[in-house]
Enzyme design. Structure first.
Site, PDB file in Angstrom:
ATOM      1  N   CYS A  83      35.552  18.121  30.040  1.00 41.73           N
ATOM      2  CA  CYS A  83      36.426  18.859  30.952  1.00 41.73           C
ATOM      3  C   CYS A  83      36.650  18.053  32.238  1.00 41.73           C
ATOM      4  O   CYS A  83      35.698  17.763  32.959  1.00 41.73           O
ATOM      5  CB  CYS A  83      35.812  20.217  31.263  1.00 41.73           C
ATOM      6  SG  CYS A  83      36.879  21.224  32.269  1.00 41.73           S
ATOM      7  N   ASN A  95      39.074  15.319  24.601  1.00 42.26           N
ATOM      8  CA  ASN A  95      39.256  16.403  25.552  1.00 42.26           C
ATOM      9  C   ASN A  95      40.538  16.096  26.326  1.00 42.26           C
ATOM     10  O   ASN A  95      41.241  15.133  26.024  1.00 42.26           O
ATOM     11  CB  ASN A  95      38.041  16.508  26.483  1.00 42.26           C
ATOM     12  CG  ASN A  95      37.870  17.922  27.025  1.00 42.26           C
ATOM     13  OD1 ASN A  95      38.815  18.504  27.553  1.00 42.26           O
ATOM     14  ND2 ASN A  95      36.681  18.474  26.914  1.00 42.26           N
ATOM     15  N   CYS A 118      75.735   5.997   9.563  1.00 45.14           N
ATOM     16  CA  CYS A 118      75.955   5.750  10.995  1.00 45.14           C
ATOM     17  C   CYS A 118      76.998   6.717  11.564  1.00 45.14           C
ATOM     18  O   CYS A 118      78.058   6.905  10.973  1.00 45.14           O
ATOM     19  CB  CYS A 118      76.419   4.311  11.207  1.00 45.14           C
ATOM     20  SG  CYS A 118      76.806   3.933  12.923  1.00 45.14           S
ATOM     21  N   CYS A 147      71.981   2.204  19.463  1.00 40.60           N
ATOM     22  CA  CYS A 147      71.284   0.986  19.036  1.00 40.60           C
ATOM     23  C   CYS A 147      71.866  -0.222  19.764  1.00 40.60           C
ATOM     24  O   CYS A 147      71.146  -1.109  20.209  1.00 40.60           O
ATOM     25  CB  CYS A 147      71.389   0.815  17.519  1.00 40.60           C
ATOM     26  SG  CYS A 147      73.084   0.714  16.900  1.00 40.60           S
ATOM     27  N   CYS A 199      62.357  -5.741  16.210  1.00 43.35           N
ATOM     28  CA  CYS A 199      61.477  -5.051  17.166  1.00 43.35           C
ATOM     29  C   CYS A 199      61.375  -3.560  16.903  1.00 43.35           C
ATOM     30  O   CYS A 199      60.475  -2.899  17.374  1.00 43.35           O
ATOM     31  CB  CYS A 199      61.943  -5.309  18.594  1.00 43.35           C
ATOM     32  SG  CYS A 199      63.443  -4.419  19.069  1.00 43.35           S
ATOM     33  N   CYS A 248      65.949  -0.233  17.859  1.00 44.31           N
ATOM     34  CA  CYS A 248      67.162   0.427  17.354  1.00 44.31           C
ATOM     35  C   CYS A 248      66.809   1.608  16.457  1.00 44.31           C
ATOM     36  O   CYS A 248      67.433   2.667  16.518  1.00 44.31           O
ATOM     37  CB  CYS A 248      68.066  -0.562  16.622  1.00 44.31           C
ATOM     38  SG  CYS A 248      67.275  -1.463  15.270  1.00 44.31           S
ATOM     39  N   CYS A 302      67.808   5.534  17.415  1.00 45.94           N
ATOM     40  CA  CYS A 302      68.874   6.069  16.560  1.00 45.94           C
ATOM     41  C   CYS A 302      68.642   7.562  16.330  1.00 45.94           C
ATOM     42  O   CYS A 302      67.551   7.969  15.949  1.00 45.94           O
ATOM     43  CB  CYS A 302      68.891   5.334  15.216  1.00 45.94           C
ATOM     44  SG  CYS A 302      70.127   5.999  14.071  1.00 45.94           S
TER      45      CYS A 302
END
Lengths: 444, 434
Positions: free
Chosen positions: B139, B204, B347, B353, B383, B386, B390
């Site tokens: 806590c 917690n 699309c 993107c 990477c 995109c 999307c």
């Protein structure tokens, strides 16, 4: 006691005032704040957004929706109004289903676009409810510009010119400014006297004088305007109405739909407005739908829109067609009027079936008769009262670039000018762009 | 439907969905309703020492972070441990456990860091017949200022010490609940194990300020114009919790230590993910606080359906299955090459993107006049941004290149073998391949 739908002839008070009030209530009620937040959350903030491209005034729609999302509807309104000073009315009357909302990528994705029109209304209503006018005038240029016609094009042009520091006089034939926003357009799209309130709000910019009862041909000439002002903008709309060219067109009960709509828009008491039991509207555009739906809402028993071409060719959008159908209006396609029958007053209309292929309409010879004590003509408006000496393009004033007519120092925009669709939003864009061009020329 | 029966430290429950120690488990009334709704177990809201109970603030205790349509994504609270007398709680625990012998009833405890305090309360808890205890070392607010909760959980030596006391004075399972408000979760976990803990539970709540009122500049929740940091939980914390769970699951020193997973479990899928990372049960609070106890229905049916689809007949079939796949960055296969691919049929042409790649990444997506977006393989580093931005699931995918193909970005042929940073020529610390 209301007369009821079955009362014969053209009579007033078919419905009770409660029924009429309910029937003519807001077609798209305003969003509550949470509704607006949820609707705004659906926007994807697209790159080079298709909705913005589809808007004749090119409002930065993703930006204004994001401003609503982040709790600043007034800032959203400013984004809208910078591009479209009549953004409040356009939010109500734009056929968004064929403009921004049709282009919305969520329409492609799931058939449910972001409700751009209603969001725009939320933003502009919020700002206008605060009674503030977000724009101020530039230092006076000492230049004077005459605008003829206080419709959307004229108002947009005048506002932009006033902002830029010019003094503007709007010459308006009718007793009220607003043009079709005030006298056309179905009542349920602009409830609560919005058109008039918007004009008052717009004029808060200052530097604009509206001269009522002043029109070309009624003491006003283009030559005199050119002599008295540094520039002239013509936004005189389409004051003429096409003829039916059917036998019996002159019988009582046959009239122009635009007059009926104007009368309805100006009526203080809808229960005093007469409407037929059996109404037939000839035409296939927005005016036809507006007249038909409002006839039904006034209490007509049977209302039919008779259009000479197919559904696919109809000028009124799918949304408008569905609206009419949902109110109980019957849509007839491929029929054209050949005669109005009746002894002095219309009783029946005779329609001939047609085939419409490749642009031409041909009667098949087969006819049908409909009961019709009231017939509205909504087959298009035409340019009337355009000054001599202006080159025309077909049936409109020819303009090039940002509304330049063939006469130096004279611009034109809105329905009277060539190019663009006859829409409020298009008129606003043309008025605004002409103002920028006038300003550029006056500043040169 | 697959059987969700769970055995955790010898404690059986009909399903792995336990309610975490929190307001939903503060009293008999709630816990009975939770069991009627189908929860597999509860961790009773934390008990304190005998004597006058703690007091809570009398203003707002919660603050929230929202997604679209006010969907609650994160919740923070400044509520303390139970503010009801110890005696009342103990009586209620005993009654509930007697009436629901098939459900797990764990008692959360937090008393001062003195052996006498623990020695005093543990026999009382044992008398209730509860199945085990959970030590609240997590806590982060209020109690920690008094030397309890996270103040213990942030000091591994204390964890070990208190755990040992509990193992000495209590003979049923001891679960140590860990605080995420530390730099490396492995240290407190190791301390718990060294102290003899039967299991750890985590996470917690995370110390947090959810928002600031911009009119009076008070943090929210605001108590008379002032705010204190609270404990953050809910869907937003799940990624943090899962990483910490995985760290413990794969640490050689704590490997095999049973884990009860906590942190944003909202759906069956969340539970399955936590369990695949080594959790024997999951604990839920925010989802119940948002949607009510009935939300467990979907968790159970969803987990069961997924198990059926995968052919699992017991939760043991998938617990820990993802652990071997959690590794250090240095061991990721640098010979693996993927390229983004946009499915033009799916699309919707929003261009997100494009904006993401063009403005913030590798300029590897082209946009045509008519809004056709295409990946340029000679620029794409795969990477995944995109994919992440999307709005259409499945529209953009990462397609692995096959060995023998030439990566148009680097001009190098994709190799079939595995090679990582440890042996990469650019690594100054690289060791020669053996």
């Amino acid at each position: 006691m209301a007369q009821g739908q079955m009362a014969p002839g053209i009579v007033a008070g078919r419905l009770s005032s409660d029924e009429l009030a309910a029937n003519f209530d807001d077609l798209h009620p305003a969003y509550a704040p949470h509704e607006a937040a949820v609707a705004a959350d659906r926007c994807y903030f697209c790159y080079d957004a298709p909705c913005q491209t589809a808007c004749p005034t090119e409002i930065d729609i993703p930006l204004f929706i994001r401003q609503i999302q982040t709790g600043h509807p007034e800032a959203a309104a400013r984004t809208i109004l910078e591009q479209n000073i009549l953004g409040g009315m356009c939010a109500r009357v734009c056929p968004t289903e064929t403009l921004c909302e049709e282009a919305c990528v969520r329409e492609a994705a799931e058939g449910k676009p972001v409700e751009i029109g209603r969001l725009q209304r939320y933003a502009t209503d919020t700002l206008m409810a605060r009674g503030v006018h977000p724009f101020t005038r530039a230092a006076s240029t000492g230049k004077r510009v005459a605008v003829v016609g206080a419709g959307p094009a004229g108002l947009a042009c005048a506002h932009r010119l006033a902002m830029l520091g010019h003094d503007v006089v709007i010459h308006e034939a009718r007793p009220k400014a607003g043009g079709l926003n005030e006298f056309g357009i179905a009542a349920y799209k602009a409830t609560g006297g919005f058109a008039g309130a918007e004009v008052d709000w717009l004029l808060q910019i200052g530097g604009i004088t509206v001269e009522q009862g002043s029109a070309l041909g009624q003491g006003l000439t283009l030559d005199a305007l050119r002599a008295d002002y540094d520039a002239v903008f013509l936004s005189i709309g389409l004051a003429g109405v096409n003829a039916l060219r059917a036998a019996g067109e002159d019988k009582a009960g046959v009239r122009d739909a635009v007059d009926f709509i104007a009368e309805l828009r100006q009526a203080d008491d809808l229960s005093a407005l007469p409407v037929g039991r059996n109404v037939v509207v000839i035409g296939g555009g927005m005016t036809a739908i507006d007249a038909a739906v409002q006839s039904k809402l006034l209490g007509a028993e049977n209302v039919t829109v008779a259009y000479r071409r197919s559904r696919a060719e109809m000028g009124a959008s799918g949304f408008e067609q569905d609206l009419a159908a949902s109110k109980g209006v019957r849509l007839m396609f491929n029929v054209m009027p050949v005669a109005v029958h009746g002894n002095g007053a219309a009783v029946e209309i005779e329609l001939e079936y047609t085939t419409s292929a490749g642009g031409s309409v041909t009667g098949t010879g087969e006819t049908v008769r409909l009961a019709a004590d009231q017939v509205f003509k909504a087959i298009g408006q035409t340019l009337r009262g355009a000054p001599e000496g202006l080159e025309l393009d077909g049936r409109k004033i020819k303009v090039e670039g940002a509304g330049r007519t063939s006469v130096p120092g004279v611009w034109a925009g809105g329905d009277c000018a060539s190019g663009g669709e006859d829409l409020t939003v298009t008129a606003v864009a043309e008025g605004r762009d002409a103002a920028m061009d006038i300003h550029a020329q006056l500043s040169a | 439907m697959a059987d969700l029966k769970t055995n955790f430290l010898g404690i059986e429950s009909p399903n792995p969905f336990w309610l975490a120690s929190a307001p939903p488990t503060d009293k008999e009334y709630n816990v009975r309703r939770a069991f009627e709704a189908g929860w597999g177990g509860v961790v009773w809201k934390t008990l304190g020492s005998e004597g006058p109970p703690v007091v809570n603030v009398n203003g707002p205790r919660y603050g929230a972070i929202y997604g679209a349509d006010r969907r609650l994504l994160g919740l923070n609270n400044i509520e303390l441990i139970t503010d009801r007398p110890l005696e009342t709680n103990l009586e209620e625990i005993a009654r509930v456990k007697a009436d629901y012998p098939d459900r797990a009833v764990i008692v959360s405890i937090m008393v001062p860091c003195e052996e006498a305090a623990w020695k005093a309360i543990l026999p009382r808890v044992a008398e209730t017949g509860a199945d085990g205890i959970e030590l609240n070392f997590g806590c982060p607010h209020g109690m920690s200022e008094r030397g309890m909760g996270a103040a213990v959980g942030q000091v591994p030596e204390y964890i070990e010490m208190v755990t040992r006391w509990c193992k000495t004075h209590y003979d049923k399972p001891v679960i140590v609940k860990l605080t995420p408000n530390i730099t490396d979760i492995r240290y407190p976990a190791r301390a718990a194990r060294n102290g003899g803990a039967d299991a750890v539970s985590l996470i917690n709540t995370i110390s947090s300020i959810t928002s600031v009122n911009l009119d009076n500049f008070s943090p929210e929740p605001s108590i008379d114009g002032k705010g204190s940091h609270g404990g953050y939980c809910g869907p937003a914390v799940k990624p943090i919790a899962m990483n910490m769970v995985a760290e413990i699951a794969r640490d050689p020193e704590t490997q095999g230590l049973p884990i009860s997973g906590i942190g944003g479990v909202t759906t069956w899928r969340d539970a399955a993910e936590f369990m695949s990372l080594g959790c024997g049960t999951v604990q839920v609070c925010t989802a119940a606080m948002t949607y009510g106890f009935r939300v467990v229905e979907e968790m159970k049916s969803g987990l069961s359906q997924w198990m059926d689809e995968k052919g699992y007949t017991s939760v043991d079939d998938f617990i820990g299955r993802a652990v071997p796949n959690v590794t250090d960055w240095q061991y990721l296969n640098l010979n693996y090459v993927a390229k983004a691919k946009i499915d033009q049929d799916q699309c919707i042409k929003c261009g997100r993107c494009y904006a993401a790649c063009e403005d913030t990444s590798h300029q590897a997506i082209s946009m045509s006049e008519d809004r056709v977006f295409e990946v340029m393989d000679d620029e794409c580093v795969a990477c995944n941004l995109c994919v992440d931005v999307c709005p259409i699931e499945g529209c953009i995918s990462m397609v692995p290149m096959q060995p023998g193909e030439t990566d148009p970005r680097t001009g190098k042929v994709v190799q079939a073998d595995y090679a990582n940073w440890t042996t990469h020529p650019n690594n100054p610390m690289a060791r020669a391949a053996e």
